[in-house]
Design an enzyme around this catalytic site. Sequence first.
Site, mmCIF file in Angstrom:
data_model
loop_
_atom_site.group_PDB
_atom_site.id
_atom_site.type_symbol
_atom_site.label_atom_id
_atom_site.label_comp_id
_atom_site.label_asym_id
_atom_site.label_seq_id
_atom_site.Cartn_x
_atom_site.Cartn_y
_atom_site.Cartn_z
ATOM 1 N N SER A 1 -0.648 -9.610 -6.384
ATOM 2 C CA SER A 1 -1.050 -9.875 -5.000
ATOM 3 C C SER A 1 -1.412 -11.346 -4.851
ATOM 4 C CB SER A 1 -2.279 -9.032 -4.633
ATOM 5 O OG SER A 1 -2.791 -9.447 -3.378
ATOM 6 N N TYR B 1 -10.759 -6.488 -6.879
ATOM 7 C CA TYR B 1 -9.308 -6.288 -6.746
ATOM 8 C C TYR B 1 -8.572 -7.591 -7.034
ATOM 9 C CZ TYR B 1 -4.852 -5.813 -4.209
ATOM 10 O OH TYR B 1 -3.514 -5.832 -3.842
HETATM 11 P P1 NAP Z 1 -0.141 2.221 -0.760
HETATM 12 O O1 NAP Z 1 0.656 2.288 0.483
HETATM 13 O O2 NAP Z 1 -1.596 2.601 -0.730
HETATM 14 O O3 NAP Z 1 0.604 3.072 -1.893
HETATM 15 C C1 NAP Z 1 0.030 3.119 -3.171
HETATM 16 C C2 NAP Z 1 0.923 3.904 -4.093
HETATM 17 O O4 NAP Z 1 0.336 3.876 -5.394
HETATM 18 C C3 NAP Z 1 1.085 5.345 -3.717
HETATM 19 O O5 NAP Z 1 2.372 5.754 -4.104
HETATM 20 C C4 NAP Z 1 0.017 6.045 -4.567
HETATM 21 O O6 NAP Z 1 0.328 7.402 -4.883
HETATM 22 C C5 NAP Z 1 0.102 5.209 -5.820
HETATM 23 N N1 NAP Z 1 -1.098 5.243 -6.643
HETATM 24 C C6 NAP Z 1 -2.351 4.894 -6.293
HETATM 25 N N2 NAP Z 1 -3.190 5.062 -7.337
HETATM 26 C C7 NAP Z 1 -2.442 5.530 -8.358
HETATM 27 C C8 NAP Z 1 -2.706 5.902 -9.687
HETATM 28 N N3 NAP Z 1 -3.948 5.851 -10.197
HETATM 29 N N4 NAP Z 1 -1.695 6.331 -10.455
HETATM 30 C C9 NAP Z 1 -0.452 6.410 -9.952
HETATM 31 N N5 NAP Z 1 -0.114 6.071 -8.704
HETATM 32 C C10 NAP Z 1 -1.110 5.643 -7.912
HETATM 33 O O7 NAP Z 1 -0.122 0.738 -1.376
HETATM 34 P P2 NAP Z 1 0.870 -0.513 -1.179
HETATM 35 O O8 NAP Z 1 0.301 -1.371 -0.124
HETATM 36 O O9 NAP Z 1 2.270 -0.070 -1.098
HETATM 37 O O10 NAP Z 1 0.592 -1.277 -2.560
HETATM 38 C C11 NAP Z 1 1.501 -1.244 -3.642
HETATM 39 C C12 NAP Z 1 1.151 -2.402 -4.545
HETATM 40 O O11 NAP Z 1 1.253 -3.615 -3.815
HETATM 41 C C13 NAP Z 1 -0.286 -2.346 -5.094
HETATM 42 O O12 NAP Z 1 -0.290 -2.781 -6.441
HETATM 43 C C14 NAP Z 1 -1.019 -3.350 -4.223
HETATM 44 O O13 NAP Z 1 -2.131 -3.905 -4.869
HETATM 45 C C15 NAP Z 1 0.079 -4.366 -3.979
HETATM 46 N N6 NAP Z 1 -0.144 -5.214 -2.798
HETATM 47 C C16 NAP Z 1 -0.180 -4.673 -1.543
HETATM 48 C C17 NAP Z 1 -0.401 -5.513 -0.457
HETATM 49 C C18 NAP Z 1 -0.459 -5.017 0.956
HETATM 50 O O14 NAP Z 1 -0.888 -5.768 1.852
HETATM 51 N N7 NAP Z 1 -0.054 -3.772 1.238
HETATM 52 C C19 NAP Z 1 -0.592 -6.887 -0.664
HETATM 53 C C20 NAP Z 1 -0.560 -7.391 -1.952
HETATM 54 C C21 NAP Z 1 -0.331 -6.541 -3.012
HETATM 55 P P3 NAP Z 1 -0.131 8.644 -3.902
HETATM 56 O O15 NAP Z 1 0.773 8.553 -2.693
HETATM 57 O O16 NAP Z 1 0.126 9.877 -4.688
HETATM 58 O O17 NAP Z 1 -1.561 8.402 -3.574
#
Ligand code: NAP
Length: 249
Positions: free
Chosen positions: A144, A158
């Site tokens: 991130s 985080y």
């Molecule tokens: P999201 O929509 O909340 O989706 C998270 C995903 O991770 C879901 O598939 C969830 O599974 C899974 N997950 C959560 N905890 C887990 C665990 N302990 N073991 C296995 N799977 C787990 O998140 P996102 O925004 O797509 O984020 C994905 C990645 O991008 C993360 O690493 C996040 O830090 C990074 N990121 C996101 C942003 C942003 O603005 N969105 C920005 C920078 C970085 P379930 O559906 O079963 O809960």
Amino acid sequence: MPPGVLLVTGGSRGIGAATVRAAAAAGWSVALTYRDDEAAAAAVVADVEAAGGTAAAVPADVAVEDDVVSAFAAAADALGPVTGLVANAGIVGPRARVDEYTAERVRRVLEVNVLGAVLCCREAVRRMSTRHGGSGGSVVLVSSVASRLGSPGEYVDYAASKGAVDTLGIGLAREVAGEGVRVNVVRPGIIETEIHASGGQPDRVARIGPTVPMGRAGLPAEVAAAVLWLLGEDSGYCTGTLLDVTGGR
Ligand code: NAP
């Protein structure tokens, strides 16, 4: 690496689900892990299959060693030898200052975001590295922009966990560069997913999106495109690279 078998952690929603769809369209057979939301994972698999691709959903908490080992084994059993990993699963805690944290909160963030990524990398290297009899592979870690912004007043823990992910990518890339395995890192900015609501800030995209130099939040598919480029042969001379996908933030 030509498209082969790819494991995407956290592939049921958000950036992970977009990556699964893009990878399947590019010819990868994709195993996607999820933790709780079985229906969301099944819907992604159905989408991929409807588009003529191959995908399988595997339940796994990336913070649990046995789950990670089992997920890689299940992916290989269902689809063949794993040659790609996108370590995407990640969580945030509720908005809070450091002086308000509980140890339990910080432990969970670090276990999912850091321990989970390390365990997935370990399993990937054991299967892909020529040192272990593998035929090589490609790893992309989803970090991130928080790792360089620090997320003050929101979730410094985080941000620190993503600093660790960046360094994991740099170090592992150098460790296995001579063993046929490339390791790269994508650092998204603010992206339209459910992670913000999960941290108690459902308005975060509307609030921060307009302050980004490009004037908007990013889409999961825009991050997935960067992940796919780093995963595939077009980035064949990149390893240990940190690629920001942030709209200029
Ligand atoms: P999201 O929509 O909340 O989706 C998270 C995903 O991770 C879901 O598939 C969830 O599974 C899974 N997950 C959560 N905890 C887990 C665990 N302990 N073991 C296995 N799977 C787990 O998140 P996102 O925004 O797509 O984020 C994905 C990645 O991008 C993360 O690493 C996040 O830090 C990074 N990121 C996101 C942003 C942003 O603005 N969105 C920005 C920078 C970085 P379930 O559906 O079963 O809960």
